[in-house]
Write an enzyme that holds these catalytic residues in place. Structure first.
Site, short mmCIF file in Angstrom:
data_model
loop_
_atom_site.label_atom_id
_atom_site.label_comp_id
_atom_site.label_asym_id
_atom_site.label_seq_id
_atom_site.Cartn_x
_atom_site.Cartn_y
_atom_site.Cartn_z
N ASP A 30 -24.50 -13.29 -7.10
CA ASP A 30 -24.78 -12.29 -6.06
C ASP A 30 -26.06 -12.67 -5.32
O ASP A 30 -26.19 -12.47 -4.12
CB ASP A 30 -25.00 -10.91 -6.68
N LYS A 110 5.38 -2.15 -7.52
CA LYS A 110 5.24 -1.09 -6.53
C LYS A 110 3.88 -0.47 -6.80
O LYS A 110 3.64 0.13 -7.85
CB LYS A 110 6.34 -0.04 -6.68
N GLU A 165 -0.41 -2.36 0.51
CA GLU A 165 -0.87 -1.09 -0.05
C GLU A 165 -2.37 -1.19 -0.31
O GLU A 165 -2.85 -2.20 -0.82
CB GLU A 165 -0.11 -0.86 -1.37
N LYS A 280 13.71 -6.74 -3.86
CA LYS A 280 14.11 -6.99 -2.47
C LYS A 280 15.02 -8.21 -2.42
O LYS A 280 14.78 -9.19 -3.13
CB LYS A 280 12.86 -7.29 -1.62
N CYS A 401 -21.03 25.08 -36.52
CA CYS A 401 -22.10 25.60 -37.38
C CYS A 401 -22.64 26.95 -36.91
O CYS A 401 -23.54 27.50 -37.52
CB CYS A 401 -23.23 24.59 -37.48
S1 IVH Z 1 8.29 -2.47 0.67
C1 IVH Z 1 11.11 -2.50 3.87
N1 IVH Z 1 6.90 -3.16 -1.43
O1 IVH Z 1 5.98 2.31 -1.30
C2 IVH Z 1 10.37 -2.21 2.66
N2 IVH Z 1 6.55 -1.00 -0.52
O2 IVH Z 1 8.16 4.18 -1.26
C3 IVH Z 1 9.30 -1.21 2.80
N3 IVH Z 1 4.83 0.30 -1.70
O3 IVH Z 1 5.71 3.01 2.11
C4 IVH Z 1 8.32 -1.10 1.72
N4 IVH Z 1 4.32 -1.24 -3.19
O4 IVH Z 1 3.63 2.09 0.93
C5 IVH Z 1 7.15 -2.19 -0.53
N5 IVH Z 1 5.72 -3.94 -3.26
C6 IVH Z 1 5.97 -2.97 -2.37
C7 IVH Z 1 5.28 -1.74 -2.40
C8 IVH Z 1 5.62 -0.77 -1.45
C9 IVH Z 1 4.05 -0.02 -2.75
C10 IVH Z 1 4.82 1.60 -0.99
C11 IVH Z 1 4.79 1.46 0.51
C12 IVH Z 1 6.00 2.22 0.99
C13 IVH Z 1 6.36 3.07 -0.18
C14 IVH Z 1 7.82 3.35 -0.20
#
Ligand code: IVH
Length: 650
Positions: A30, A110, A165, A280, A401
């Site tokens: 730092d 998520k 996020e 996804k 106590c």
């Molecule tokens: S993808 C087209 N990936 O969850 C796909 N969302 O419930 C759109 N979120 O509004 C979202 N982690 O804020 C995606 N790995 C992740 C995520 C994520 C958190 C949040 C995001 C979204 C919400 C949906």
């Protein structure tokens, strides 16, 4: 400093920050960072028209006086469909395979935070927009710029939206709440609220103080050529964004289940809160084909982890008295299964918290259990009250106590040194793992020993004999002998354990180690000045030590006599060798732990540092050496293997 030097200094600061905030692998201290930062600041003050946009000084801007304006996303920000179990996953997969059978999946956490859209143009961050209704959000660019894991400039020059996020790490969240409690402010119920609230501060310096972290999960408008989402994400990480703690590409139900189980199991060890795993479709062309329903994409789904918030009823509030006399309230609730664990108790922090949340007996409450922390009541469902609720009245007498409690506002304290709870808890603490680590002295046994009057203080433990123990109910020969053996084994312990076991207020494991290394048994004669001179020990701690020694000197000496703790090794002058007084950095996997190698080198008089810099004399590397090795080579540091190091010490 001329402009060229200034430019280089900014680049260097950004490199340091990237390693620190994104890669979790600091390159420097730092102090070095701060010094360079101030040089940059000085230059900028004299050359206002030459300030670079990506200078780290440009992160904190002016206060927004009239709230935030709205701004459109270039492409819509979607939400996700949730699924909760294997059957639902099966169904989702069948549905998705019907659309295209040749697909694979990209799985990532998520995150539980607030979503954010970043727009970069010509490689510069131009806008940061909250999710809002998905098409428009609030323009919070000023605040977003304070987040250190968001690069202000990137090497990608075409227009791109990077989505992710914003989260607060669990440990920072706890700290923020403790601070808020101290200042009498309402605590954040969870990291998600904390992150969202922090993003919408009118004063960017407030946002900057909240330690927010950005975790990218996708792109909006973009012209990236990659055909797979996994490849796009790798490219995003390359641009300087943070990677998830876990990610995988997989095919089919079983592989998805397997990675879900890993994330679920390991999530407590991650720095951020997760509430599930996102699955996804990995092929971008297929994603486009599948498209969206009115609300959510068809190519992605959120596979949630079991809920950690549940509603239950508060049955009663009981009081616990700790070894320091502090009385803390604990909620006893109608037992409830949260994520496979039956929760019956929840912390209430302190008495102010009960007043502030207006928690009443028989209230319906929401309990949060997040893995590694004790469950807590986060909300009272006031609208569910049915008239049977009873307001809580602060106690005035110690529940153990019955002596009068000292009311310090937030805290209530039992001041009776002989209070059973204080004595029993201090004996349990004395025997606990980070102290003398005496096996077999748990709560129940210590209570029995105390009630039998055999043990009135820790010193009495060492007067126990087999004959005395065998007289107690339920103490057979084996159990008694085990306790005696464990007590015997505590003798000759490391000195810091001895100090730690005394239970001096404000002195924990780290401070005990510091005191031990610096003074050994002479710590009882150390002066305030000498104590404060130790790294990491401040005035309050020093005063606590002095006061403890003043009152308990006789007991400390008696215990020391019995336990005979090992005097710590005095730092002796090392003999001449190639590493003496040199700065050494270790990297990669060695034949023994790096901690052990560090110890060896230190006894030879070397200074072992965590990061490579121009001042590094040697880099000692093992297998799979990574960025430190590259950096050392770049700086021309002498890089040697572990074997070479050993040869040099012969
Ligand atoms: S993808 C087209 N990936 O969850 C796909 N969302 O419930 C759109 N979120 O509004 C979202 N982690 O804020 C995606 N790995 C992740 C995520 C994520 C958190 C949040 C995001 C979204 C919400 C949906």
């Amino acid at each position: 400093m001329n402009f060229d030097d200034y430019k280089k200094a900014v680049e260097k600061l950004n490199l340091y920050a990237h390693h620190y905030y994104v890669l979790d692998n600091p390159l420097t201290t730092d102090e070095v960072y701060d010094k360079l930062y101030h040089e940059v600041l000085e230059y900028e003050e004299l050359n206002l028209n030459k300030i670079l946009k990506n200078s780290p000084t440009q992160r904190v801007g002016d206060i927004v006086s009239e709230g935030f304006i709205k701004a459109p996303h270039l492409t819509r920000m979607w939400s996700l469909e949730d699924i909760f179990d294997m059957q639902e996953l099966q169904k989702w997969l069948i549905k998705t395979y019907k659309l295209d059978e040749n697909i694979s999946f990209y799985c990532e956490p998520k995150y539980d935070g607030a979503s954010l859209n970043l727009i970069y143009e010509n490689g510069e961050l131009v806008q940061g927009i909250t999710r809002g209704d998905g098409t428009m959000g609030e323009l919070i660019t000023q605040n977003v710029r304070t987040i250190r894991s968001i690069p202000l400039t990137i090497a990608h020059k075409e227009k791109i939206e990077i989505r992710g996020e914003v989260v607060i790490f669990k440990e920072d969240f706890e700290t923020i709440n403790v601070e808020r409690l101290k200042k009498g402010k309402a605590i954040f119920a969870n990291p998600r609220n904390g992150a969202a609230g922090s993003l919408r501060q009118l004063d960017p310096s407030t946002t900057a103080s909240r330690k927010l972290v950005f975790l990218p999960y996708g792109v909006g408008e973009n012209s990236l050529p990659q055909k797979l989402l996994s490849e796009k994400m790798e490219y995003i990480y390359e641009l300087g964004f943070k990677k998830p703690p876990q990610r995988a590409t997989c095919k089919g139900f079983e592989e998805i289940e397997a990675i879900y189980e890993v994330m679920k199991k390991e999530r407590d060890s991650y720095s951020m809160m997760l509430d599930g795993m996102v699955i996804k479709v990995n092929e971008i062309a297929v994603q486009i084909d599948m498209g969206y329903t009115v609300k959510v994409p068809r190519f992605a789904v959120a596979y949630k982890f079991p809920a950690v918030e549940k509603i239950t009823t508060l049955k009663e509030i009981v009081l616990q008295v700790g070894r320091s006399g502090a009385v803390t309230p604990v909620a006893i609730v109608e037992p409830i299964d949260i994520d496979g664990v039956i929760v019956e108790r929840a912390t209430l922090h302190n008495f102010d918290e009960i007043d502030r949340k207006d928690i009443r007996i028989h209230d319906k409450v929401i309990i949060l259990r997040s893995g590694d922390v004790i469950p807590k009541i986060i909300q009272v469902l006031v609208h569910e009250r049915d008239g049977s609720q009873i307001p809580y009245i602060r106690p005035t007498l110690c529940p153990v106590c019955a002596s009068e409690l000292l009311d310090e506002g937030v805290l209530l304290k039992c001041q009776n040194l002989a209070c059973e709870a204080r004595v029993v808890n201090s004996i349990i603490y004395f025997a606990s793992k980070p102290c003398l680590n005496i096996d077999g002295l748990g709560n129940k046994i210590v209570e029995v020993l105390f009630h039998s009057k055999l043990v009135k203080s820790v010193v009495d433990l060492f007067d126990l004999t087999l004959e005395k123990l065998l007289l107690l109910d339920g103490f057979k020969e084996k159990k008694s002998q085990n306790i005696l053996n464990a007590l015997e084994q505590a003798k000759g312990c490391e000195y810091w354990r001895f100090i730690n076991s005394l239970g001096i207020e404000h002195i924990g494991e780290v401070a005990s180690k510091t005191l031990s290394v610096n003074f050994g048994s002479a710590f009882i004669d150390a002066t305030k000045e000498q104590i404060i001179a130790c790294d990491g020990i401040g005035e309050e701690m020093a005063e606590s030590i002095l006061e403890f020694v003043r009152v308990n000197k006789h007991t400390i000496l008696k215990l020391q006599n019995i336990l005979n703790p090992k005097e710590p090794l005095k730092k002796v002058e090392a003999k001449e060798n190639p590493f003496k007084t040199k700065t050494v950095v270790l990297t990669g996997t060695m034949s023994v732990s790096r901690g052990e190698i560090k110890e060896i080198l230190e006894t030879f008089g070397a200074k072992v540092s965590g990061s490579v810099s121009k001042k590094t004399d040697f880099l000692i590397y093992g297998e799979d050496a990574g960025s430190k090795y590259d950096k050392a080579m770049e700086l021309g540091v002498n890089c040697i293997t572990e074997t070479e190091m050993k040869e040099m010490l012969l």
